[in-house]
Design a protein around this motif. Structure first.
Motif, PDB file in Angstrom:
ATOM      1  N   LEU A   1       0.964  -1.149   0.013  1.00 43.60           N
ATOM      2  CA  LEU A   1       0.061   0.003  -0.028  1.00 43.60           C
ATOM      3  C   LEU A   1       1.096   1.227  -0.110  1.00 43.60           C
ATOM      4  CD1 LEU A   1      -2.870   0.959   0.253  1.00 43.60           C
ATOM      5  CD2 LEU A   1      -2.616   0.935   2.584  1.00 43.60           C
ATOM      6  N   CYS A   2       1.070   1.791  -1.088  1.00 40.75           N
ATOM      7  CA  CYS A   2       2.028   2.932  -1.300  1.00 40.75           C
ATOM      8  C   CYS A   2       1.542   4.114  -2.235  1.00 40.75           C
ATOM      9  CB  CYS A   2       3.319   2.503  -1.722  1.00 40.75           C
ATOM     10  SG  CYS A   2       3.308   1.332  -3.318  1.00 40.75           S
ATOM     11  N   GLN A   3       2.418   5.206  -2.376  1.00 41.38           N
ATOM     12  CA  GLN A   3       1.984   6.111  -3.349  1.00 41.38           C
ATOM     13  C   GLN A   3       2.456   5.925  -4.732  1.00 41.38           C
ATOM     14  OE1 GLN A   3       2.909  10.023  -1.760  1.00 41.38           O
ATOM     15  NE2 GLN A   3       3.048  11.103  -3.730  1.00 41.38           N
ATOM     16  N   GLN A   4       1.622   6.547  -5.517  1.00 33.50           N
ATOM     17  CA  GLN A   4       1.897   5.997  -7.148  1.00 33.50           C
ATOM     18  C   GLN A   4       3.316   6.810  -7.346  1.00 33.50           C
ATOM     19  OE1 GLN A   4      -0.954   7.387  -9.751  1.00 33.50           O
ATOM     20  NE2 GLN A   4      -0.078   6.382 -11.532  1.00 33.50           N
ATOM     21  N   GLY A   5       4.123   6.310  -7.954  1.00 29.98           N
ATOM     22  CA  GLY A   5       5.417   6.788  -8.493  1.00 29.98           C
ATOM     23  C   GLY A   5       6.395   6.763  -7.330  1.00 29.98           C
ATOM     24  N   SER A   6       6.189   6.485  -6.409  1.00 28.51           N
ATOM     25  CA  SER A   6       7.069   6.146  -4.991  1.00 28.51           C
ATOM     26  C   SER A   6       8.183   5.204  -5.310  1.00 28.51           C
ATOM     27  CB  SER A   6       6.555   6.029  -3.735  1.00 28.51           C
ATOM     28  OG  SER A   6       5.793   4.719  -3.668  1.00 28.51           O
ATOM     29  N   TYR A   7       9.316   5.304  -4.374  1.00 27.40           N
ATOM     30  CA  TYR A   7      10.154   4.296  -4.567  1.00 27.40           C
ATOM     31  C   TYR A   7       9.720   2.797  -4.074  1.00 27.40           C
ATOM     32  CZ  TYR A   7      14.367   1.310  -3.114  1.00 27.40           C
ATOM     33  OH  TYR A   7      15.103   0.337  -2.747  1.00 27.40           O
ATOM     34  N   ALA A   8       8.933   2.801  -3.147  1.00 25.83           N
ATOM     35  CA  ALA A   8       8.002   1.557  -2.743  1.00 25.83           C
ATOM     36  C   ALA A   8       7.336   0.844  -4.014  1.00 25.83           C
ATOM     37  CB  ALA A   8       6.942   1.805  -1.542  1.00 25.83           C
ATOM     38  N   GLU A   9       6.683   1.715  -4.590  1.00 22.98           N
ATOM     39  CA  GLU A   9       5.976   0.855  -5.925  1.00 22.98           C
ATOM     40  C   GLU A   9       6.968   0.510  -6.735  1.00 22.98           C
ATOM     41  OE1 GLU A   9       2.046   2.445  -8.394  1.00 22.98           O
ATOM     42  OE2 GLU A   9       3.901   3.444  -8.662  1.00 22.98           O
ATOM     43  N   GLU A  10       7.943   1.371  -7.125  1.00 23.79           N
ATOM     44  CA  GLU A  10       9.067   0.671  -8.210  1.00 23.79           C
ATOM     45  C   GLU A  10       9.512  -0.655  -7.425  1.00 23.79           C
ATOM     46  OE1 GLU A  10      11.874   3.557  -8.918  1.00 23.79           O
ATOM     47  OE2 GLU A  10      10.420   5.014  -9.955  1.00 23.79           O
ATOM     48  N   TYR A  11       9.713  -0.762  -6.362  1.00 21.53           N
ATOM     49  CA  TYR A  11      10.405  -1.903  -5.737  1.00 21.53           C
ATOM     50  C   TYR A  11       9.238  -3.090  -5.851  1.00 21.53           C
ATOM     51  CZ  TYR A  11      11.956  -5.053  -2.297  1.00 21.53           C
ATOM     52  OH  TYR A  11      12.558  -6.259  -1.456  1.00 21.53           O
ATOM     53  N   ALA A  12       8.428  -2.697  -5.455  1.00 20.38           N
ATOM     54  CA  ALA A  12       7.084  -4.024  -5.451  1.00 20.38           C
ATOM     55  C   ALA A  12       7.077  -4.376  -6.809  1.00 20.38           C
ATOM     56  CB  ALA A  12       5.912  -3.310  -4.627  1.00 20.38           C
ATOM     57  N   GLN A  13       6.793  -3.746  -7.702  1.00 19.56           N
ATOM     58  CA  GLN A  13       6.541  -4.011  -9.102  1.00 19.56           C
ATOM     59  C   GLN A  13       8.112  -4.872  -9.824  1.00 19.56           C
ATOM     60  OE1 GLN A  13       5.633  -0.379 -11.220  1.00 19.56           O
ATOM     61  NE2 GLN A  13       3.487  -0.317 -10.444  1.00 19.56           N
ATOM     62  N   SER A  14       9.048  -4.384  -9.208  1.00 23.80           N
ATOM     63  CA  SER A  14      10.362  -5.148  -9.708  1.00 23.80           C
ATOM     64  C   SER A  14      10.360  -6.512  -9.210  1.00 23.80           C
ATOM     65  CB  SER A  14      11.393  -4.283  -9.420  1.00 23.80           C
ATOM     66  OG  SER A  14      11.563  -4.199  -8.025  1.00 23.80           O
ATOM     67  N   TYR A  15       9.775  -6.702  -7.879  1.00 24.02           N
ATOM     68  CA  TYR A  15       9.711  -8.220  -7.243  1.00 24.02           C
ATOM     69  C   TYR A  15       8.491  -8.866  -7.586  1.00 24.02           C
ATOM     70  CZ  TYR A  15      14.189  -7.527  -5.182  1.00 24.02           C
ATOM     71  OH  TYR A  15      15.608  -7.537  -4.607  1.00 24.02           O
ATOM     72  N   GLY A  16       7.445  -8.228  -8.558  1.00 29.42           N
ATOM     73  CA  GLY A  16       6.139  -8.828  -8.674  1.00 29.42           C
ATOM     74  C   GLY A  16       5.257  -8.925  -7.759  1.00 29.42           C
ATOM     75  N   TYR A  17       5.449  -7.779  -6.652  1.00 29.17           N
ATOM     76  CA  TYR A  17       4.204  -7.788  -5.467  1.00 29.17           C
ATOM     77  C   TYR A  17       3.180  -7.060  -6.085  1.00 29.17           C
ATOM     78  CZ  TYR A  17       7.848  -9.657  -2.435  1.00 29.17           C
ATOM     79  OH  TYR A  17       9.177 -10.468  -2.038  1.00 29.17           O
ATOM     80  N   ALA A  18       2.102  -7.202  -5.772  1.00 34.06           N
ATOM     81  CA  ALA A  18       0.914  -6.340  -5.946  1.00 34.06           C
ATOM     82  C   ALA A  18       1.078  -4.926  -5.219  1.00 34.06           C
ATOM     83  CB  ALA A  18      -0.440  -6.948  -5.345  1.00 34.06           C
ATOM     84  N   THR A  19       0.727  -4.075  -5.961  1.00 32.17           N
ATOM     85  CA  THR A  19       0.417  -2.518  -5.224  1.00 32.17           C
ATOM     86  C   THR A  19      -0.991  -1.941  -5.238  1.00 32.17           C
ATOM     87  OG1 THR A  19       1.113  -1.661  -7.200  1.00 32.17           O
ATOM     88  CG2 THR A  19       2.796  -2.174  -5.994  1.00 32.17           C
ATOM     89  N   LYS A  20      -0.951  -0.974  -4.224  1.00 36.84           N
ATOM     90  CA  LYS A  20      -2.437  -0.359  -4.083  1.00 36.84           C
ATOM     91  C   LYS A  20      -2.112   0.743  -3.606  1.00 36.84           C
ATOM     92  CE  LYS A  20      -5.613  -2.691  -2.104  1.00 36.84           C
ATOM     93  NZ  LYS A  20      -6.467  -3.195  -0.973  1.00 36.84           N
ATOM     94  N   GLN A  21      -2.595   1.796  -4.336  1.00 37.98           N
ATOM     95  CA  GLN A  21      -2.306   3.261  -3.989  1.00 37.98           C
ATOM     96  C   GLN A  21      -2.922   3.697  -2.639  1.00 37.98           C
ATOM     97  OE1 GLN A  21      -3.339   6.096  -7.227  1.00 37.98           O
ATOM     98  NE2 GLN A  21      -2.123   4.902  -8.607  1.00 37.98           N
ATOM     99  N   LYS A  22      -2.265   4.430  -2.020  1.00 37.89           N
ATOM    100  CA  LYS A  22      -2.936   5.001  -0.497  1.00 37.89           C
ATOM    101  C   LYS A  22      -3.852   5.983  -0.758  1.00 37.89           C
ATOM    102  CE  LYS A  22      -0.006   5.781   2.867  1.00 37.89           C
ATOM    103  NZ  LYS A  22       0.979   6.205   3.521  1.00 37.89           N
TER     104      LYS A  22
END
Length: 219
Positions: free
Chosen positions: A198-219
């Motif tokens: 659960l992170c902000q769009q365009g944040s470092y956390a989103e990029e990290y999650a996507q690079s490892y194949g984790y699902a993301t959801k915007q805060k």
């Protein structure tokens, strides 16, 4: 008759010459009386000596009084300082802090979480501990915690260490602030397959999650 007068004059001159060797009469030096004492002078001298003795006694008494005051001042100062110290100690005793599930260390005025020893399902990492901001999750701090399902990171957090949440098989959601700028390798290795960031769009956390194949959801 004339010869008689001349003879008389010669005799007079002869007698005058015998009076002093130079033919001159020695001047008479007036003598000064050796006893010059005066009753009035003696009274004045006695009075002066009495005054001097009185003032000397007064000085001694004043010196004793000054020493006494200094001793009293020093004693009072020691007593006051001791009392102040007692009050400062009493006022400075902190209340007993509640037991914490977080083990941590401090470096440069910042808190590093080194271990979590609780068993809560939802854990909120505190923003600060003891007035210092929590900025880092250390390596393996939450490793193999089997009850943890959700973690909420504080806005003060900057980084997450190696294998920090490895083996947390029940962990399904992490709330990651935009302040995080580093997540080390394997931080969420072997977590639940449904793990969502659960992170902000365009944040470092989103990029990290996507690079490892984790699902993301915007805060």
């Amino acid at each position: 008759m004339k010869k008689l007068i001349v003879a008389c004059l010669l005799l007079c001159l002869l007698f005058c010459g015998c009076a002093n060797g130079n033919g001159e009469e020695e001047p008479q030096v007036p003598t000064t009386p050796t006893d010059t004492s005066n009753p009035l002078d003696k009274i004045a001298l006695d009075a002066a000596e009495a005054r001097a003795e009185y003032y000397q006694t007064l000085v001694v008494e004043l010196q004793k009084e000054i020493l006494s005051l200094k001793d009293a001042h020093a004693s009072a100062r020691v007593e006051y300082e001791s009392r102040i110290e007692e009050l400062e100690i009493a006022l400075g005793v902190p209340e007993a802090a509640p037991p914490s599930d977080f083990q941590y260390t401090t470096k440069d005025g910042k808190i590093i979480i080194v271990a979590y020893v609780g068993n809560e399902k939802v854990v909120s990492v505190p923003d600060e501990i003891g007035g210092c901001p929590v900025t880092h999750i250390a390596d393996t701090a939450f490793e193999n915690n089997l009850t943890l399902e959700k973690v909420i990171f504080p806005k003060s957090l900057k980084s997450i260490g190696w294998f920090a949440f490895r083996g947390c098989i029940a962990l399904c959601e992490v709330e990651v602030p935009v302040s995080i700028s580093k997540i080390e390798y394997g931080a969420f290795e072997n977590c639940n397959a449904k793990l969502t960031f659960l992170c902000q769009q365009g944040s470092y956390a989103e990029e990290y999650a996507q690079s490892y194949g984790y699902a993301t959801k915007q805060k």
